[in-house]
Enzyme design. Sequence first.
Site, PDB file in Angstrom:
ATOM      1  N   LYS A 144     -21.969  15.101  91.994  1.00 18.04           N
ATOM      2  CA  LYS A 144     -22.211  13.762  91.456  1.00 18.04           C
ATOM      3  C   LYS A 144     -20.842  13.107  91.299  1.00 18.04           C
ATOM      4  CE  LYS A 144     -24.095  11.554  87.272  1.00 18.04           C
ATOM      5  NZ  LYS A 144     -24.716  11.850  85.971  1.00 18.04           N
TER       6      LYS A 144
ATOM      7  N   ASP B  48     -27.520   4.165  83.917  1.00 16.13           N
ATOM      8  CA  ASP B  48     -27.392   5.020  82.732  1.00 16.13           C
ATOM      9  C   ASP B  48     -28.533   4.771  81.762  1.00 16.13           C
ATOM     10  OD1 ASP B  48     -25.245   6.527  83.405  1.00 16.13           O
ATOM     11  OD2 ASP B  48     -23.762   5.379  82.284  1.00 16.13           O
TER      12      ASP B  48
ATOM     13  N   ASP C 213     -18.688  10.247  90.116  1.00 15.37           N
ATOM     14  CA  ASP C 213     -18.824   9.176  89.120  1.00 15.37           C
ATOM     15  C   ASP C 213     -17.591   8.279  89.098  1.00 15.37           C
ATOM     16  OD1 ASP C 213     -19.951   7.737  87.049  1.00 15.37           O
ATOM     17  OD2 ASP C 213     -20.402   9.483  85.820  1.00 15.37           O
TER      18      ASP C 213
ATOM     19  N   ASP D 195     -22.728  18.377  84.253  1.00 15.45           N
ATOM     20  CA  ASP D 195     -22.145  17.033  84.184  1.00 15.45           C
ATOM     21  C   ASP D 195     -20.757  17.072  83.550  1.00 15.45           C
ATOM     22  OD1 ASP D 195     -22.157  13.943  83.415  1.00 15.45           O
ATOM     23  OD2 ASP D 195     -23.854  14.253  84.761  1.00 15.45           O
ATOM     24  N   ASP D 196     -20.314  15.945  83.081  1.00 13.46           N
ATOM     25  CA  ASP D 196     -18.977  15.741  82.521  1.00 13.46           C
ATOM     26  C   ASP D 196     -18.637  16.782  81.448  1.00 13.46           C
ATOM     27  OD1 ASP D 196     -16.642  14.599  81.730  1.00 13.46           O
ATOM     28  OD2 ASP D 196     -17.494  12.665  81.138  1.00 13.46           O
TER      29      ASP D 196
ATOM     30  N   CYS E  49     -22.362   7.511  91.873  1.00  8.59           N
ATOM     31  CA  CYS E  49     -22.648   7.072  90.511  1.00  8.59           C
ATOM     32  C   CYS E  49     -21.442   6.271  90.054  1.00  8.59           C
ATOM     33  CB  CYS E  49     -22.826   8.306  89.614  1.00  8.59           C
ATOM     34  SG  CYS E  49     -23.049   7.924  87.866  1.00  8.59           S
TER      35      CYS E  49
ATOM     36  N   GLY F 263     -23.837   4.960  86.006  1.00  5.85           N
ATOM     37  CA  GLY F 263     -25.158   4.570  86.507  1.00  5.85           C
ATOM     38  C   GLY F 263     -24.991   3.867  87.838  1.00  5.85           C
TER      39      GLY F 263
HETATM   40  C1  GLA Z   1     -21.563   8.128  83.508  1.00  3.00           C
HETATM   41  C2  GLA Z   1     -22.785   8.593  84.252  1.00  3.00           C
HETATM   42  C3  GLA Z   1     -23.608   9.494  83.379  1.00  3.00           C
HETATM   43  C4  GLA Z   1     -22.770  10.664  82.937  1.00  3.00           C
HETATM   44  C5  GLA Z   1     -21.515  10.180  82.238  1.00  3.00           C
HETATM   45  C6  GLA Z   1     -20.578  11.322  81.943  1.00  3.00           C
HETATM   46  O1  GLA Z   1     -21.897   7.264  82.479  1.00  3.00           O
HETATM   47  O2  GLA Z   1     -23.530   7.525  84.738  1.00  3.00           O
HETATM   48  O3  GLA Z   1     -24.752   9.935  84.037  1.00  3.00           O
HETATM   49  O4  GLA Z   1     -22.428  11.436  84.052  1.00  3.00           O
HETATM   50  O5  GLA Z   1     -20.817   9.234  83.025  1.00  3.00           O
HETATM   51  O6  GLA Z   1     -19.413  10.902  81.352  1.00  3.00           O
END
Ligand code: GLA
Length: 732
Positions: free
Chosen positions: A479, A551, A481, A369-370, A529, A532
């Site tokens: 993913k 989220d 976002d 992820d991030d 995404c 969320g």
């Molecule tokens: C959003 C996404 C989370 C995560 C964060 C990362 O809030 O919905 O699942 O990936 O960003 O910064």
Amino acid sequence: MENRLITFDERNKVFHLHNKQVSYLISVENGGTLSHLYFGKRVKEYHNQLRYPRLDRGFSGNLPGSLDRTFSRDSLPKEYSSAGEMDYHTPATVVRHSDGSNALFLTYKTYKIEDGKPDLKGLPHSWVKDKTEAQTLIITLEDKCSEFEYDLIYTIYRDRPVIVRSVKVRNNGKDSAYIEKAASMQMDFGNKDFESITLPGAHANERHMQREKIGQGIHVYSSHRGTSSHQMNILSLVDPDTNEFNGDAYGFALVYSGNHKFEVERDQFDQIHLNIGINDFNFKWKLKSGDSFQTPEVLMVYSDHGLNQMSQAFHSLIHDRIMRSKFKNQVRPILVNNWEATYFDFDEDKLRPIVDKAKKLGIEMFVLDDGWFGHRDDDNSSLGDWKVFKKKFPNGLGHFADYVHNQGLKFGLWFEPEMISYDSDLYKEHPDYLMQVPGRKPSPSRNQYILDLGREEVRDNIFKQMIKILDDGKIDYIKWDMNRHLSDIYEADLPADQQGEVYHRYVLGFYDLLNRLVTRYPNILFEGCSGGGGRFDAGAAYYTPQIWASDNSDAIARLTIQYGTSLVYPQSMLTSHVSVSPNEQNGRITPFDTRGAVAMWGDLGYELDLTKMSDEDSKKVAEQVAEYKKIRKVTQFGKFYRLKSPMNSNQCAWMTVSQDQNEAVVTVVKIMAYAQPYLTKTKLVGLDPNKQYQNIDTKEIFGGDELMNLGFYDSVEHGDFKAKMYHFKAID
Ligand code: GLA
């Protein structure tokens, strides 16, 4: 002709779109006024009995040049109305001409019927497999004075209780003009005591069902946040006695991911007037002479058997005829995502044990992820710099991807391509890429800013950066976002009189960039995404077959979120993860089994540090993963039924049945525990009454008729938040 789905009765000037399930009737009335007659359960033939009664209504004026006081566009149910005609409803369209007026008087000009369905360039849309599957009616309305034309486009599918509508506006006049509003559809219902169902919400609290009476006045359900938003989604109109299984239900979903507006007006005569389309807030589209503008589509579903049937029609339409990804028909991999496990605090060494543990437990994909790019150690920097963060991955991302692959897992990666941080190389090189109004300081949100995606140059830059990473072929899933909404609306490339185009151009830019990527990488599974479920809509489904629903990963909060989401969107589109308890978002403590059962509603994943779990919980993960592998074909692709609503009740229950009715999975969640509980029963639906079904765990055998007519008592257990799953299989 038997095969015809659309007919035109020349004598009475009535269009009839019909299949075995629905009819949609439109007539041409006095002064070329296009009138809505009917949308609902199918009729074989229409014999002209439902002509709108002519009445002299005070303060509802008449056609220009006419002495007939009994005909008024203000009362007649219509298909598309404009400002500038004698109609005081909220107009479907407004055009500002070069003389400053907004007069438009739309009259019927001509029609065309085509086999199949035309594609919409640059916009997501429903599609057909071949031309026999649907027919399309295009009715052209014209404003003789300005030479503006409106194509009202209606598609009816042969086998679905669905009409898809959109509108194409053409300027055939000499001068440029500005479209200030162009709804994708309008519809007027006479004599309907409708209630509205919408899906309002907030970040981490998306899409919970809201049902309201519609009083006289204009009721607006909308977003002007630049995206479809966490805050408002879709509309359904139902009769007061409609429930999940009975009664009329109309559903409307816009195939669009930007600003939207659903206007429901109960007028002075108790008629319901409906407009759906792009929000006209800060919308002003310059249409030069000879140019055209295409609105997004609206999916309109009719059900005569309540909300479940309406939802099933949406699920099947969105899954079968909106989504394009090849992954839509494949069971979705069970993943572990490191976000709630590590947040930004990770490097390759810290992640490897999570991958190892995931492998042991049977998990199929690791999602990074991030925080893997630029120099991102928190959310204050690096958006726009899609280069690996060397401190965290000294040997490169490919090296870590190889590690994950060697463990037998797929590798997924997080991107947020629409954003820019001040603290980024991209901002240093191209400060003008950041969307801002000249001379004003742009507003931060999560300390980040919007990229001006309406500009091709900006999209090209991000595309080039992303393909550098993706061309390696080591990424199996993305993913995508988007963690803030739009503000400071301005596009540097556009002149002043076109700044009202920015919101829509942004959405078109988003679609273009995403489209380029999904086309180049058909073997990458894309997940949508936006913090969320901030962009959980039918437009996004065209590109991303699954979307992170919220989220909020707390199982009990997820009940209302997922319940609402299921009103329109298929369960395979919804991703749902098991996370730690107490939950990170709301502190609630829930049993591990319940978290698993609720996450199995959609595409299952884990969002916690697998290396920090007790042996007991680890065992549970392995069991859940094994169980999910057995049931996911049914839960992801079966027919979905809502059984018990968690809204204002102590239970939530849902079930899915395989298309051949040989398998069903049922989940019942009790919310609060009581010392002297009332006993509750669950009755199943959608089974074959003549088949025998075995409960896979207990080996008990029941008739389909027994499970549906008698049902069973829900288990009485101590403790709050208890879930129970049942898996039934038909036996010979
Ligand atoms: C959003 C996404 C989370 C995560 C964060 C990362 O809030 O919905 O699942 O990936 O960003 O910064």
